[in-house]
Design a protein around this motif. Structure first.
Motif, PDB file in Angstrom:
ATOM      1  N   ALA A 107       0.763  -1.238  -0.099  1.00 54.21           N
ATOM      2  CA  ALA A 107      -0.003   0.030  -0.064  1.00 54.21           C
ATOM      3  C   ALA A 107       0.907   1.215   0.092  1.00 54.21           C
ATOM      4  N   ALA A 108       2.022   1.162   0.495  1.00 53.82           N
ATOM      5  CA  ALA A 108       2.606   2.495   0.781  1.00 53.82           C
ATOM      6  C   ALA A 108       3.447   2.641  -0.590  1.00 53.82           C
ATOM      7  N   TRP A 109       4.058   1.555  -1.190  1.00 58.51           N
ATOM      8  CA  TRP A 109       4.522   1.752  -2.524  1.00 58.51           C
ATOM      9  C   TRP A 109       3.598   2.001  -3.602  1.00 58.51           C
ATOM     10  N   TYR A 110       2.401   1.529  -3.471  1.00 57.92           N
ATOM     11  CA  TYR A 110       1.356   1.922  -4.535  1.00 57.92           C
ATOM     12  C   TYR A 110       0.914   3.220  -4.404  1.00 57.92           C
ATOM     13  N   ASN A 111       0.654   3.639  -3.154  1.00 54.28           N
ATOM     14  CA  ASN A 111       0.147   5.050  -2.904  1.00 54.28           C
ATOM     15  C   ASN A 111       1.169   6.298  -3.511  1.00 54.28           C
ATOM     16  N   LEU A 112       2.447   5.647  -2.981  1.00 57.65           N
ATOM     17  CA  LEU A 112       3.751   6.454  -3.329  1.00 57.65           C
ATOM     18  C   LEU A 112       3.664   6.759  -4.767  1.00 57.65           C
ATOM     19  N   GLY A 113       3.459   5.690  -5.442  1.00 57.98           N
ATOM     20  CA  GLY A 113       3.843   5.835  -6.900  1.00 57.98           C
ATOM     21  C   GLY A 113       2.306   6.798  -7.562  1.00 57.98           C
ATOM     22  N   TRP A 114       1.136   6.653  -6.907  1.00 58.76           N
ATOM     23  CA  TRP A 114       0.092   7.202  -7.298  1.00 58.76           C
ATOM     24  C   TRP A 114       0.256   8.783  -7.064  1.00 58.76           C
TER      25      TRP A 114
END
Length: 186
Positions: A179-186
């Motif tokens: 979730a941290a990686w996904y939201n950071l990318g978003w």
């Protein structure tokens, strides 16, 4: 000689079935532990309306029930349970003088506010969610999820740099947090 044995066998089977039916009826009528806890603390509040531990426990119980309802995709029940959770936590906060509310309870209150914004479209609970999540961090209750939810709040507010900072903090706590990686990318 075979007939009496056959009758005894049938009687034993019938008695065994009756036994299992009675056990099943007893189990199905026993309140769930969470329900039992809710009733217990509501009774305590009837006798002592200033019992902060009862308010905290009820806030926790309703929070857990809301998470269960959310897993079942029951938005109406989830919203109602989150409102109950927030109500009891707020009462605890009003009475709290000695810091009895744990940082984890503040975290749960922050998440409840955040989720209420999702389910109660007529109200904005993000400010309250942000306040409670920050207080849980100040009181040394730091989880990757806390930072992810703060990141979501900042993203909703259009504060993208702050959101990125929170997602980076979440990633630092748990480098494998998708979730941290996904939201950071978003």
């Amino acid at each position: 000689r075979n007939k009496p044995q056959g009758h005894k066998f049938i009687i034993k089977i019938i008695l065994l079935l009756i036994f299992f039916v009675l056990i099943f009826l007893g189990i199905s009528r026993t309140p769930a532990p969470q329900e039992d806890s809710i009733l217990k603390y509501k009774r305590i509040l009837e006798k002592d309306p200033a019992n902060i531990e009862a308010y905290i426990s009820l806030g926790e119980d309703y929070y857990q029930k809301a998470l269960d309802a959310e897993l079942k995709n029951d938005e109406k029940e989830t919203n109602a349970l989150l409102e109950e959770s927030v109500k009891y936590y707020q009462n605890a906060l009003k009475l709290d003088e000695g810091g009895k509310i744990s940082p984890q309870s503040r975290y749960h209150l922050g998440i409840a506010y955040f989720k209420l914004s999702k389910y109660a479209s007529n109200k904005d609970y993000y400010t309250q969610a942000e306040d409670e999540l920050k207080k849980s961090l100040q009181e040394k209750f730091e989880t990757a999820e806390t930072h992810i939810y703060l990141g979501h709040i900042y993203f909703k507010k259009g504060l993208f740099d702050d959101a990125i900072d929170e997602y980076m903090r979440a990633k630092a706590i748990n480098p494998n947090d998708v979730a941290a990686w996904y939201n950071l990318g978003w």
